[in-house]
Each structure stands twice: as C-alpha cells, then as structure tokens.
Design an enzyme around this catalytic site. Structure first.
Site, PDB file in Angstrom:
ATOM      1  N   LYS A  95      -1.853  -4.124  29.316  1.00  0.00           N
ATOM      2  CA  LYS A  95      -1.884  -4.013  30.770  1.00  0.00           C
ATOM      3  C   LYS A  95      -0.644  -3.242  31.224  1.00  0.00           C
ATOM      4  O   LYS A  95       0.454  -3.479  30.694  1.00  0.00           O
ATOM      5  CB  LYS A  95      -1.902  -5.423  31.382  1.00  0.00           C
ATOM      6  CG  LYS A  95      -2.038  -5.447  32.896  1.00  0.00           C
ATOM      7  CD  LYS A  95      -2.123  -6.893  33.411  1.00  0.00           C
ATOM      8  CE  LYS A  95      -2.324  -6.955  34.914  1.00  0.00           C
ATOM      9  NZ  LYS A  95      -2.400  -8.349  35.417  1.00  0.00           N
ATOM     10  N   SER A 126      -5.545 -13.918  37.056  1.00  0.00           N
ATOM     11  CA  SER A 126      -5.706 -12.495  36.728  1.00  0.00           C
ATOM     12  C   SER A 126      -6.106 -12.181  35.296  1.00  0.00           C
ATOM     13  O   SER A 126      -6.400 -11.027  34.982  1.00  0.00           O
ATOM     14  CB  SER A 126      -4.423 -11.731  37.056  1.00  0.00           C
ATOM     15  OG  SER A 126      -4.344 -11.480  38.430  1.00  0.00           O
ATOM     16  N   SER A 138      -6.384  -9.376  38.422  1.00  0.00           N
ATOM     17  CA  SER A 138      -5.811  -8.054  38.420  1.00  0.00           C
ATOM     18  C   SER A 138      -5.899  -7.335  37.072  1.00  0.00           C
ATOM     19  O   SER A 138      -5.734  -6.114  37.034  1.00  0.00           O
ATOM     20  CB  SER A 138      -4.341  -8.123  38.835  1.00  0.00           C
ATOM     21  OG  SER A 138      -3.571  -8.832  37.887  1.00  0.00           O
TER      22      SER A 138
END
Lengths: 95, 490
Positions: B76, B175, B151
């Site tokens: 990420k 997330s 997210s």
C-alpha cells in the site's frame, strides 16, 4: 448546532487551510452534518470512565537519552522544494 | 501461476517449477495487461522487482530461502519505500521519494519477498471506497461499476484480480477488512502494537495498524509472521514474541475449533445489515456449528456509538498528524508564496483533497479551545466503554463473529455526496480499532454476484487462533478460492 461560514473560516485559519468563497457553503454544510452526527456522544453514559490513553493500557516507553540517529540532512533535503546551504528556505519573515 | 496461493507459489519456487524472476515477470505482465482498467497501482517498480527476484533466486540457489523468498507482493502506498515515490494517494506527496523503508517493507524484504509496486488508496487512508485518491478511483474487479472498498482499495483489487498474490494494507477504521470483504479476499488487522508503524504515514496514531490482504488465512499468516514483532522505533510497538503463525495452521484446525465459543453480538444484526450479507453470515455460522463451535449471543451495548466516537478521535489525531505538511521540508509547495502564512495555507489547500480537508477541519474543531472536553475527552471515555464491552464479551467467548460490512460493494459515486453515509459503511469494523483488537474479514459467499465477507474479532494478541479459526472455515468452504471470471485462469 449548525456552523456558520464564519466558524468555518476561523477553523480553516487554525488548520492553515484556505477555501475559495464558492467552496465555503458546501464545507460549512458538510462540517455541520459531521458535528451534528458526533453530537450523539453528548448523551453517552460515560459516568466516571477514565479517558482511554492506550488500547492496551501500556505506558509510554522511554529510552536512554543518547544519540541514535546519524546525520542524513542532505538525504532528507532532497525532498525539499527550496534549500540553501543546508537550510530550508521560506518567504521572508523578518524585515 | 496467478491462480496459486502464496503457499503453493512457495512450493513451486522450492521445487524449481518456476523461478522468482519468471513468477515476477508473470505478475508484471498481468499488471501491464489489466491495471489500465482497475487502477490498483500508483507506481509499478518493474525493474526493481526483477532485480529483487534475481537476488531471491540466487539466495535460493545458495540454500538461503525462507517461505517468502521470491514471492511477489504489493505494498500500500502509505508505507515508505526507499528510493521509490511514496504518495499516500495524495497530491501532497506526489513528489515525495522516501529516503528510507518502513519497518513492514524492510521486514518483508528481509524475508525475501519481491515488491511489485505501490498500490492505490484513499488519500491519506481517509475513505471507504478508494474514490478520494489523487491518482483516480480504483474499480472492483468483480464489477467495474463498483468500488473495491477502502482505504486499502488498490491492495484489495490487486489481490482479487490476481495481479499480486498478496499485499500489505493498513486499517484505522476498517481499511483492510472492508475492502477485503468487498473484493472477496481475506484480510487481517492484527492487535494494535503487533506490527511496527515505523515508516507508515500517520493518519490516526492510536488506531492505525498494518496488516495483510491475501487470498487465504494461510497466506495472510505467512506475511503477518514476517511483518510482526517489536520495533523500538515505534513507541507503541509491543515487545512480545511472535508465534509461528503459518506453522500453527498445520495443526488440525477441526480439533482446535471443536468446543470453541463464538459470540454473536446483537448489535451486529441491526437494521442496517442488508439481507444478502445476513444470509452469508448465517450460512457461515452453520458451517462453524457443524465444526463443533458453540454460538453464544453477546452484547456490546456501546458499539452503536463507535462511529461517532471514531469521527472525533480519528479526525483529531489526523489534524495533528497532518500539520507536518507545511510546504517547507517535503511534499507539495505552492508557487510564489507571498508570505509564510500564504505558503502554509496555499500549499495545504492545493495539496490536500476535499475529504482530507474535511477530516482536518473536523479534528481542528473538536480540539479547539472550549470544545476539547465536549468532544475529544468525551470520545476517549466512550472508547473506554466500547473497549470494556469487548472485554466483557471475551470473558464469556473465545471469538466474536459478525458481518464485515452492511452490504456488498456499492456503485461508484453512490456515497460521495454525503460523508455520513460513507462513514457508516465502517459501522461493524471500527469497534476493533477503538479497542485495539485483532480482526479479520473472510469471504463467505456472494450477493447478486458480489462478494460478501464475515468478520472475526479475536482477543488481544490472539492472532494465531484468529487465523486458525479462519483457516478452519476455509478448509471446508471454497469462497476464498473464487476469482472474478475476467481475471481467473488464462
């Protein structure tokens, strides 16, 4: 308690943000709705519950006061927009 | 090759069926072929990946291979990667090349994993749909008109479309788990303090925790074992031995599941839970009952307050953490500032997107003079109550089961007009963050062709049992092996 556009401008200054005049109404509306939403907490029966400081009740760990970092200033300053002689440049603050 | 789990890929590498360079090239080709539509990656580091793969192949030839040696993964873009842009999904950091690796990145690299690149995400991890990224939205591989969740939406889409066998993510309010559920994959957020936050760009420091998005619990265990452990550079890191998560799964999970007690909180079965997800949960409960698990009703009476609590605590910490972006030391700087205040205000206003500004503004308001007691202090007290609810529940049960999200993946744009509607998508996941508990999302069926996930919440540092409970379920179900047709077999 709806916020006014004046409130939003004050908060924006505290947060060092700036909104164009045409953005203020939408932000005021959104922020008012968020604050309304979190106002549910007012009625929460917290009694004498202590505020949570850490999910695991772990105290802040301390370490010996010794230098552990090496000097990487030049490396770090590669990400800066304006530097000179190892210093960060900003608009003049002192006349 | 991309159909295989991390464990199967590791076996293929070990037997010499393929090399890490071949495997890495295969995934890079898939990214090239498919990511134009999905937009799961912000940065692909092809050259570096092939170099790392070559090193992994040499290490293997030298007899220095571990379970992750030569396995491609994706990170990420909230995790700092040395020499590679680390954007956090924001214009603010579009020009930021990290001078160092995050602890998570360094540990996985030391374990021999190969980084394919950096995945897309909601800007500064603030969002539940991956629609707030400066680099554009991410599409759900199961249905391109829908969001992948957020997210960690890029990581979820990449793993679901088999563009990477596994990926890292972070979870502040759901997330990892929410996008895992919406993309039909497995996600784990460990106990707060289990994984070092060093080099992970801060959003809400008392809630942020890194974890894994993967096809299965077994794969998640392999990565989590490599990522976990004490790090003195993170003051909230917990000094506690890391069990052999993957090795632990080799034991007979059916034996271990028999006689366990799972709590089903009635607050998880509220009106907001859509019927399709409820059915998937009920079916999963039946599977666990058939494996000898006893399902016990429990109550978390303060859980309905978790979303408003979160939307005080998280923005408050965000407004503080994001004050570092000043246009001076790193990150976006506006053109021709007239004075210092203009530099700060314009750099921040031009560098941050709307959702980030909303959170900063909310946080600044709740922390401002005269409001601190009413909001932040009150929220931290409610947080204590929510945490106590979980502690009470865990005095009676071994695990908590429930839905991960109220519904399956929603349409792009469906929730962008009203922030509150978007925030409520995290209603079942936020509790574990507020209490600091480990939690997972596991694929458990489909609703009109879209994946649905169930959530398992464990007691503190009970990741081993959590992974075992998920693995036991995955040994007798096939939901986790499903991939969207367009990205399945060649």
């Amino acid at each position: 308690m709806p916020l006014s556009s004046k409130d939003v401008e004050n908060i924006a200054h505290l947060a060092r943000l700036r909104f164009a005049e045409n953005e203020v109404p939408a932000f005021t509306d959104n922020l008012s709705r968020i604050i309304d939403f979190v106002n549910q907490l007012e009625a929460a029966p917290v009694g004498d519950a202590p505020p949570m400081a850490h999910p695991l009740d772990q105290p802040q760990r301390l370490r010996k006061d010794v230098v552990t970092e090496k000097d990487q200033r030049a490396e770090f300053q590669k990400n800066a927009a304006a530097i000179e002689a190892g210093l960060y440049l900003v608009p003049r603050v002192i006349e | 090759m991309h159909e295989k789990s991390v464990a199967a890929l590791a076996a293929g590498l070990a037997s010499g069926e393929f090399s890490s360079v071949e495997l890495t090239r295969h995934y890079l080709d898939r990214i090239e072929r498919f990511d134009g539509d999905l937009n799961a990656f912000i940065t692909v580091t092809a050259e570096q990946a092939l170099d790392q793969a070559a090193v992994a192949d040499r290490d293997r030839a030298d007899g220095k291979a571990g379970p992750l040696t030569g396995i491609p993964i994706a990170h990420k873009d909230i995790l700092c990667t040395e020499g590679v842009r680390t954007s956090c999904g924001s214009r603010m950091l579009d020009n930021f090349v990290s001078p160092f690796d995050a602890a998570v990145v360094a540990r996985l690299r030391e374990a021999g994993a190969v980084s394919l690149g950096k995945t897309n995400m909601d800007e500064f991890a603030m969002g539940s749909s991956n629609e707030t990224s400066y680099y554009g939205l991410v599409r759900n591989p199961w249905d391109h008109s829908r969001v992948p969740g957020g997210s960690s939406g890029g990581s979820a889409a990449a793993v679901a479309a088999r563009l990477a066998p596994a990926a890292t993510g972070t979870d502040t309010g759901g997330s990892i788990r929410q996008p895992a559920a919406l993309a039909g994959i497995t996600g784990i957020k460990p106990t707060y303090g289990r994984v070092s936050r060093y080099g992970m760009i801060a959003f809400a420091s008392s809630l942020d925790q890194a974890g894994v998005l993967a096809q299965s619990a077994e794969d998640a265990a392999l990565l989590l074992a490599a990522m976990s452990g004490f790090d003195e550079r993170d003051s909230t890191s917990v000094d506690r031995a890391v069990p052999d998560y993957a090795g632990g799964l080799a034991e007979d999970q059916r034996e271990k599941l028999r006689g366990l007690r799972f709590g089903l909180p009635k607050e998880f079965l509220d009106d907001g839970l859509e019927p399709g997800v409820r059915v998937a949960l009920e079916e999963a409960i039946k599977v666990y009952e058939s494996l000898g698990v006893e399902i016990v009703p429990v109550t978390l009476p303060n859980l309905p307050l978790s979303v408003p609590t979160y939307y005080v605590v998280a923005p408050a910490e965000c407004s503080s953490n994001l004050s570092r972006y000043d246009g001076v030391r790193f990150g976006y700087r506006c053109e021709d500032p007239s004075d210092l205040e203009d530099l700060y205000k314009r750099s921040r206003s031009e560098g941050f997107g709307d959702e980030v500004k909303r959170r900063i503004m909310t946080g600044t308001y709740v922390l401002s003079a005269g409001y601190y007691d009413a909001y932040y202090l009150k929220a931290q007290k409610v947080r204590q109550l929510i945490s106590a609810d979980f502690k009470n529940a865990f005095s009676e049960v071994d695990m908590i089961i429930g839905p991960t999200t109220p519904g399956p993946a929603f349409e792009i744009g469906a929730k962008t007009d009203d922030p509150i509607t978007m925030y409520l998508n995290d209603i079942y996941t936020i509790g574990a963050n507020l209490a600091g508990l480990p939690a997972m999302s596991v694929p458990a069926g489909f609703v009109d062709g879209l994946p649905a996930g169930i959530q398992l919440v464990g007691n503190y540092f009970d990741e081993q049992r959590l992974l075992g409970v998920a693995h036991g379920y995955q040994q007798v179900t096939h939901w986790h092996t499903q991939a969207p047709a367009a990205y399945g077999s060649e």
